[in-house]
Write an enzyme that holds these catalytic residues in place. Structure first.
Site, short mmCIF file in Angstrom:
data_model
loop_
_atom_site.label_atom_id
_atom_site.label_comp_id
_atom_site.label_asym_id
_atom_site.label_seq_id
_atom_site.Cartn_x
_atom_site.Cartn_y
_atom_site.Cartn_z
N LYS A 1 0.67 -1.17 0.07
CA LYS A 1 0.02 0.10 0.13
C LYS A 1 0.79 1.26 0.03
CE LYS A 1 -4.65 -1.66 1.61
NZ LYS A 1 -5.37 -1.86 2.92
N ARG B 1 -3.47 -9.81 5.61
CA ARG B 1 -3.95 -10.06 4.29
C ARG B 1 -2.95 -9.59 3.43
NH1 ARG B 1 -6.79 -6.64 0.85
NH2 ARG B 1 -8.31 -7.87 -0.63
#
Length: 277
Positions: free
Chosen positions: A218, A252
């Site tokens: 991210k 995740r």
């Protein structure tokens, strides 16, 4: 029936949730697994790499993306459901904010709703309860991944209050506590400084278990490293290892094989003994 909480209690390390995006516009490896055959092969690979859960998404929520329509999201999922859940041995979750999509997925072998909506609705709760599914709540501050929320009391306090409210509403609706999972939503409604604050304070969320952390590749990793999205593996593993040490229960990730090893080492250090062997 399956629950993330029970699965967590059986493992000596945090659970690893492997990401499978069946979209043409995901932010990482965009479109690589868009077609059914490649998606199916990647699902088998994710399982073989040691993932404990497989998370399938049919609508990109990446910054700057226009959401696919519900019809398009369903059409994408129909290419892999129920084939993948009927083939892999690990539980499958659906990454969605739409009630009808969740219901379709649960009707076709999925056992977990990874809910990106950032709010409690009776409609989603009813579907989760009907199928006795596990339910992952994600904090968004009522914003998208392209927006930044305002947190006068601080982002940690806001997330804690959100988790408390969601948990109370779910329990009052008749959903078992063992069916719940909490995600503080890195990158959704947050600045990169907010992301860092949440990651640093992972241990503050000990009252909400299982805690899921999704930081894989991210923007917070990109800003810390100066690397483009497809060059963030090492930075991602650092963030995943640290949050695992601080108490994350589910990681995740796009990088399943590497993450499994990283959290095994993190868990061994935290325990003060080797978890494997």
């Amino acid at each position: 029936m399956f629950s993330i909480y029970n699965c967590m209690s059986e493992k000596k390390r945090p659970l690893v949730m492997g990401i499978l995006n069946v979209t043409p516009d995901s932010f990482f490896e965009s479109g690589k697994n868009y077609f059914a055959e490649s998606a199916f092969n990647r699902a088998l690979e994710i399982e073989s790499e040691g993932a404990d859960i497989l998370d399938i998404g049919g609508c990109s929520t990446a910054p700057g993306k226009t959401f696919a329509s519900q019809e398009e999201e369903l059409a994408r999922l129909k290419t892999v459901l129920p084939l993948i859940p009927n083939t892999v041995k690990i539980p499958v979750s659906v990454d969605t904010f739409r009630v009808d999509v969740a219901k379709f997925a649960l009707n076709n072998g999925v056992r977990i709703v990874n809910d990106e909506s950032g709010c409690f609705t009776k409609e989603m709760a009813a579907v989760v309860k009907e199928f006795d599914a596990s339910w992952i709540f994600m904090h968004t501050g009522n914003k998208t991944s392209s927006e930044t929320g305002d947190y006068p009391a601080g982002v940690v306090a806001d997330v804690l209050e959100f988790f408390k409210s969601m948990k109370e509403q779910a329990l009052n609706f008749g959903i078992g506590e063992d069916k719940l999972c909490f995600d503080y939503g890195i990158g959704f409604g947050k600045s990169r400084e907010d992301d860092l604050t949440l990651l640093k304070n992972t241990d503050k969320f000990y009252d909400f278990k299982p805690l899921l952390v999704g930081v894989s590749n991210k923007r917070v990793v990109g800003q810390a490293t100066g690397k483009d999205v497809n060059e963030r593996l090492f930075g991602t593993l650092s963030a995943e290892s640290i949050t695992a040490f601080l108490g994350a229960d589910v990681i995740r990730t796009h990088n399943v094989k590497a993450c499994v090893d990283a959290v095994a080492v993190s868990a061994s250090i935290k325990k003060g003994g080797f978890i494997n062997g």
